[in-house]
Enzyme design. Sequence first.
Site, PDB file in Angstrom:
ATOM      1  N   ARG A 114      -2.989   0.817 -10.653  1.00 14.44           N
ATOM      2  CA  ARG A 114      -2.784   1.135  -9.239  1.00 14.44           C
ATOM      3  C   ARG A 114      -4.111   1.288  -8.507  1.00 14.44           C
ATOM      4  O   ARG A 114      -4.272   0.823  -7.374  1.00 14.44           O
ATOM      5  CB  ARG A 114      -1.968   2.428  -9.096  1.00 14.44           C
TER       6      ARG A 114
ATOM      7  N   ARG B  39       6.151  11.857 -13.556  1.00 16.80           N
ATOM      8  CA  ARG B  39       6.588  10.587 -13.001  1.00 16.80           C
ATOM      9  C   ARG B  39       6.432   9.485 -14.043  1.00 16.80           C
ATOM     10  O   ARG B  39       5.439   9.447 -14.783  1.00 16.80           O
ATOM     11  CB  ARG B  39       5.752  10.244 -11.763  1.00 16.80           C
TER      12      ARG B  39
ATOM     13  N   ARG C   9      -0.171  15.331 -12.643  1.00 14.93           N
ATOM     14  CA  ARG C   9       0.904  15.608 -11.686  1.00 14.93           C
ATOM     15  C   ARG C   9       2.215  15.930 -12.408  1.00 14.93           C
ATOM     16  O   ARG C   9       2.603  15.274 -13.372  1.00 14.93           O
ATOM     17  CB  ARG C   9       1.118  14.403 -10.756  1.00 14.93           C
TER      18      ARG C   9
ATOM     19  N   ARG D 140      -1.157  -0.269   4.007  1.00 12.90           N
ATOM     20  CA  ARG D 140      -1.900  -0.499   2.770  1.00 12.90           C
ATOM     21  C   ARG D 140      -2.469  -1.904   2.702  1.00 12.90           C
ATOM     22  O   ARG D 140      -3.276  -2.191   1.820  1.00 12.90           O
ATOM     23  CB  ARG D 140      -0.997  -0.277   1.555  1.00 12.90           C
TER      24      ARG D 140
ATOM     25  N   LYS E 172      -3.794  12.588  -0.206  1.00 14.61           N
ATOM     26  CA  LYS E 172      -3.387  12.252   1.171  1.00 14.61           C
ATOM     27  C   LYS E 172      -2.215  13.118   1.618  1.00 14.61           C
ATOM     28  O   LYS E 172      -2.209  13.654   2.728  1.00 14.61           O
ATOM     29  CB  LYS E 172      -2.983  10.774   1.262  1.00 14.61           C
TER      30      LYS E 172
END
Length: 280
Positions: free
Chosen positions: A226, A215, A171, A137, A60
């Site tokens: 998630r 992260r 990531r 959300r 996104k």
Amino acid sequence: MARVLRVARSSSLFSFGSRSYSAEASHVSSPPPPFLGARRGFTKERNVQWVFLGCPGVGKGTYASRLSSLLGVPHIATGDLVRDALASSGPLSQQLSEIVNQGKLVSDEIIVNLLSKRLEAGEAKGESGFILDGFPRTMRQAEILGDVTDIDLVVNLKLPEEVLVDKCLGRRTCNQCGKGFNIAHINLKGENGKPGISMDPLLPPPQCMSKLITRADDTEEVVKARLRIYNETSQPLEEYYRSKGKLMEFDLPGGIPESWPRLLEALRLDDYEEKQSAAA
């Protein structure tokens, strides 16, 4: 928040025609809303007010940021707002740290508060319009947003779950310059009539290579949690915008080189990018 968003109601970059647009390309899994068809040119009367939906890791931020630069409107990512708050000191930072590390969604109250402050800051700088990334959300957030402003379009980006997990686990962020990268090399074979998906890694330059960090919440267990939570909450949200004729579902066909031009085509912005490049 209501006061700030009502200011945005009076401005947006495009005026749309009313003829419906029938999508022929397989990457658009549902026809774009009617107002995307037959655009009658660009105006300065309104800045776009768009929302990007999609599971964590779908991209996104990447595509919203590119469209933000192309259209000249602010890209507001609630994930960035949360990370900025996490990096600050105080009770909110500690509270957010516990929520994020457990793979839970941040409460509506916290998100609305952070977004309100960001919009107020933008208004003070003369910003108008927005591309929201990560908000709303929940149905409650969507109802709050719908009460105070008109959303033109909701783009729902989609990827298979195994690709999403690999992307999240790949990531990396440079702890010096702050830029994000991805070391995952994805090569999902097509099966059962579905096309394969190939994505090259987004590797950092040599000066960032030794400074990459992961992260804390990018572990397989937390990522899957998630995704499960997102899928449970996203269905009513998608149906809400679908019923309003504002939802465009877009199946990403691959990485940025494959997906970006097709997304522009689906949004009827491919000619606009060419005009911008020619004018540069």
